[in-house]
Write an enzyme that holds these catalytic residues in place. Structure first.
Site, PDB file in Angstrom:
ATOM      1  CG  ASN A 146       6.832   6.156 -18.163  1.00  0.00           C
ATOM      2  OD1 ASN A 146       7.302   5.022 -18.209  1.00  0.00           O
ATOM      3  ND2 ASN A 146       5.728   6.496 -18.795  1.00  0.00           N
ATOM      4  CB  ILE A 147      12.179   9.864 -18.274  1.00  0.00           C
ATOM      5  CG1 ILE A 147      13.320  10.794 -17.896  1.00  0.00           C
ATOM      6  CG2 ILE A 147      11.343  10.432 -19.411  1.00  0.00           C
ATOM      7  CD1 ILE A 147      14.457  10.801 -18.902  1.00  0.00           C
ATOM      8  CE  LYS A 148       4.157  10.821 -18.496  1.00  0.00           C
ATOM      9  NZ  LYS A 148       3.187  10.968 -19.546  1.00  0.00           N
ATOM     10  N   GLY A 149       8.048  10.972 -14.604  1.00  0.00           N
ATOM     11  CA  GLY A 149       7.868  10.870 -13.166  1.00  0.00           C
ATOM     12  C   GLY A 149       6.528  11.304 -12.625  1.00  0.00           C
ATOM     13  CG  PHE A 150       3.530  10.834  -9.286  1.00  0.00           C
ATOM     14  CD1 PHE A 150       2.314  11.047  -9.932  1.00  0.00           C
ATOM     15  CD2 PHE A 150       3.525  10.694  -7.904  1.00  0.00           C
ATOM     16  CE1 PHE A 150       1.126  11.110  -9.218  1.00  0.00           C
ATOM     17  CE2 PHE A 150       2.342  10.756  -7.176  1.00  0.00           C
ATOM     18  CZ  PHE A 150       1.143  10.965  -7.844  1.00  0.00           C
TER      19      PHE A 150
END
Ligand code: B12
Length: 246
Positions: free
Chosen positions: A124-128
């Site tokens: 996902n674009i929001k990442g980690f």
């Protein structure tokens, strides 16, 4: 200094902490059983520092105690990262130059596994952990199939999308489900594709042993704490390698 011992209160005192559940109702006997188990595992002395009933018939324990074992760090076998960590900009540039098209990634959780947080952290674009996920990379096309994808569905979608890489997440490890599902998945891809056309197969999850890639028939295993940047860099390393240095 490659020989070490665990550290609790003072350097090298060998103190460790262990948690487990016994199928015994919470009682003095249950606590004694926990100490007996810890003793048999080589903890001596062993002290129950926490015990809590888990329903009427089980007890959860935390045991603190001393072990005499030594660890030789020179004999540890791990998978070290053998490729450079790239920024999203570098990944995009390498894909553009090396492949002259977008690199296609198909991902999901296979089997009955519904734990999507891990694969979403990577895709996902929001990442980690402060890094954007693969959807953020302009030169990557990401198809996230979500949870409970069957192996035939995964193979079919990988074919339809002309996937360069297939990313599979397995979080549930009960009865070695993660290992069985991964082997089933890698066998299905080997059957469905000629060797030179098979997409790169990557699995990840918190309880995988990263040294098991060969045994599982995949190209790489990623464990807990993996970041999207590590995965993107690996994909470029394997799929557009010569161009990274360019
Ligand atoms: C959130 C959660 C759930 C949520 C999931 C929601 C969702 N949409 O994902 C819900 C409530 C649905 C759930 C359900 C269940 N859960 Co649950 N769940 C968890 C929990 C608390 C956190 C997992 C998580 O999100 N971690 C955060 C992510 C970011 O970490 P991660 O998955 O490790 O991913 C990282 C790496 O591993 C790696 N990675 C992961 N996948 C991939 C893939 C690739 C390709 C790559 C490169 C990297 C990679 O990168 C990620 C980022 O670093 C864990 C316990 C725990 N604290 O871990 C239990 C846990 C996983 N669940 C467990 C269980 C038992 C269940 C249930 C069976 C419970 C039940 N009886 O119903 C069901 C199963 C449902 C199913 N069909 O799968 C057990 C599994 C035990 C085992 N031995 O298998 C755990 C460990 C809890 C426990 N201690 O008992 N769960």
């Amino acid at each position: 200094m490659t020989i070490v011992r665990p550290y609790g209160d003072t350097t090298g005192d060998g103190m460790v902490q262990l948690s487990f559940t016994l199928p015994v109702a919470h009682s003095k006997v249950a606590e004694g059983a926990a100490v007996q188990l810890a003793n048999k595992m080589g903890m001596d002395p062993a002290l129950v520092v926490h015990s809590k009933p888990m329903g009427p018939d089980f007890t959860f324990f935390v045991v603190y105690g001393r072990v005499n074992h030594l660890v030789d760090t020179s004999k540890v076998e791990v998978v070290e990262r053998d490729y450079p960590l790239l920024t999203p900009k570098e990944v995009n540039a390498a894909v553009k130059r090396g492949m002259r098209r977008r690199l296609v990634v198909v991902g999901g959780c296979i089997g009955t596994d519904a734990h999507t947080v891990g694969i979403d952290a990577i895709l996902n674009i929001k990442g980690f952990a402060g890094e954007k996920g693969l959807e953020y990379y302009r030169e990557l096309k990401v198809v996230n199939l979500g949870a409970q994808v069957s192996v035939p569905q995964l193979v079919e979608r990988a074919r339809a999308e002309k996937a360069d890489a297939v990313l599979v997440s397995q979080v549930i490890t009960q009865r070695d489900a993660h290992l069985l599902n991964t082997r089933e998945m890698s066998a299905a891809f080997r059957e469905a594709y000629p060797a030179e056309r098979r997409p790169l197969l990557v699995v990840g999850g918190p309880r995988f042993d990263e040294t098991m890639a060969g045994e599982l028939g995949v190209d790489r295993v990623f464990g807990r704490g993996t970041t999207p940047g590590e995965v993107a860099s690996f994909l470029v390393h394997r799929l557009a390698p010569a161009k990274v240095a360019a």
